[in-house]
Design a protein around this motif. Sequence first.
Motif, PDB file in Angstrom:
ATOM      1  N   SER A  51       0.821  -1.209   0.000  1.00 24.36           N
ATOM      2  CA  SER A  51       0.000   0.000   0.000  1.00 24.36           C
ATOM      3  C   SER A  51       0.856   1.262   0.000  1.00 24.36           C
ATOM      4  CB  SER A  51      -0.922  -0.013   1.228  1.00 24.36           C
ATOM      5  OG  SER A  51      -1.704   1.156   1.319  1.00 24.36           O
ATOM      6  N   PHE A  52       2.043   1.174   0.586  1.00 19.82           N
ATOM      7  CA  PHE A  52       2.897   2.333   0.827  1.00 19.82           C
ATOM      8  C   PHE A  52       3.232   3.104  -0.447  1.00 19.82           C
ATOM      9  CE2 PHE A  52       7.271   4.034   1.600  1.00 19.82           C
ATOM     10  CZ  PHE A  52       6.946   4.956   2.580  1.00 19.82           C
ATOM     11  N   HIS A  53       3.423   2.403  -1.571  1.00 19.74           N
ATOM     12  CA  HIS A  53       3.806   3.088  -2.803  1.00 19.74           C
ATOM     13  C   HIS A  53       2.672   3.909  -3.407  1.00 19.74           C
ATOM     14  CE1 HIS A  53       2.276  -0.850  -4.219  1.00 19.74           C
ATOM     15  NE2 HIS A  53       1.872  -0.185  -5.283  1.00 19.74           N
ATOM     16  N   HIS A  54       1.506   3.868  -2.778  1.00 12.29           N
ATOM     17  CA  HIS A  54       0.376   4.697  -3.221  1.00 12.29           C
ATOM     18  C   HIS A  54       0.296   6.022  -2.461  1.00 12.29           C
ATOM     19  CE1 HIS A  54      -1.634   1.744  -5.804  1.00 12.29           C
ATOM     20  NE2 HIS A  54      -1.269   0.833  -4.922  1.00 12.29           N
ATOM     21  N   ARG A 112       5.671  -4.043   4.114  1.00 12.42           N
ATOM     22  CA  ARG A 112       6.063  -4.824   2.931  1.00 12.42           C
ATOM     23  C   ARG A 112       5.704  -4.004   1.692  1.00 12.42           C
ATOM     24  NH1 ARG A 112       8.773  -9.714   3.085  1.00 12.42           N
ATOM     25  NH2 ARG A 112       7.592 -10.268   1.222  1.00 12.42           N
ATOM     26  N   ASP A 113       6.686  -3.808   0.805  1.00 19.51           N
ATOM     27  CA  ASP A 113       6.418  -3.009  -0.393  1.00 19.51           C
ATOM     28  C   ASP A 113       7.548  -3.207  -1.391  1.00 19.51           C
ATOM     29  OD1 ASP A 113       5.677  -0.354  -2.012  1.00 19.51           O
ATOM     30  OD2 ASP A 113       4.058  -0.773  -0.604  1.00 19.51           O
ATOM     31  N   TRP A 114       7.629  -2.286  -2.353  1.00 25.14           N
ATOM     32  CA  TRP A 114       8.739  -2.295  -3.298  1.00 25.14           C
ATOM     33  C   TRP A 114       9.883  -1.461  -2.734  1.00 25.14           C
ATOM     34  CZ3 TRP A 114       5.851   0.150  -8.069  1.00 25.14           C
ATOM     35  CH2 TRP A 114       4.729  -0.605  -8.391  1.00 25.14           C
ATOM     36  N   THR A 115      11.078  -1.689  -3.246  1.00 24.01           N
ATOM     37  CA  THR A 115      12.193  -0.782  -3.009  1.00 24.01           C
ATOM     38  C   THR A 115      13.125  -0.826  -4.203  1.00 24.01           C
ATOM     39  OG1 THR A 115      13.972  -0.149  -1.498  1.00 24.01           O
ATOM     40  CG2 THR A 115      13.579  -2.500  -1.764  1.00 24.01           C
TER      41      THR A 115
END
Length: 214
Positions: A122-125, A149-152
């Motif tokens: 959700s964080f990348h939104h 948990r997300d992309w990096t």
Amino acid sequence: MVRTAQQYKDLSIKEFTKAAARYEADHAGIYEVCKDDYPPILAELEKQPFTDLLDAGCGTAPMISLLAEKWPDRHYVGLDLTPAMIDVAQAKNIPCAEFVVGDCENLPFQLESFDVVICSQSFHHYPNPQDFFNSVNKVLRPGGKLVLRDWTVSGFKQKFVNGVYLKLANITGHGDVGAYSTREISEMVDRAGLMVEVMQVSGLHLHCVVRKPA
């Protein structure tokens, strides 16, 4: 095209309103990546007792469904920006859970309400990611933790992802804002008055555990 924070949020709401009905289906397309996050999040939660848990960006509540089955004596709150997602979550009638439409950049809860906050894909939104960490600090109890948990990405990959890939995703109706390097995330955590406990990267996937000082 330069979008405002609200325009990004409107894109996310539009995207996930369409996705709500198939979000947990066996063939959910790009959303199936979320299922990979369930085991590592569960493993983190098994390390520390908790009573109250917030799922920030809960979607249709697949994670809360699993947690409520494993630990039915705990209290769960799911928050999501998209009303259609919350409608699906509420329809599950999970006795120990409640679901709220709201913004993860401004968590609408009392001070020190939760032992754990989880946030999966959700964080990348979030147009204002620092606000998320600041808000997490507000709602976590002393000694509580965030499992993110997300992309990096970093370097050239980050420039490509944020400057090309996500802009194309926006054009096709996705509300993705940005992917951040581990350094950027660590700096945001520090500015929020929190501490990084675990920072693991596998490919483009980030597993980050953040602690609020006791």
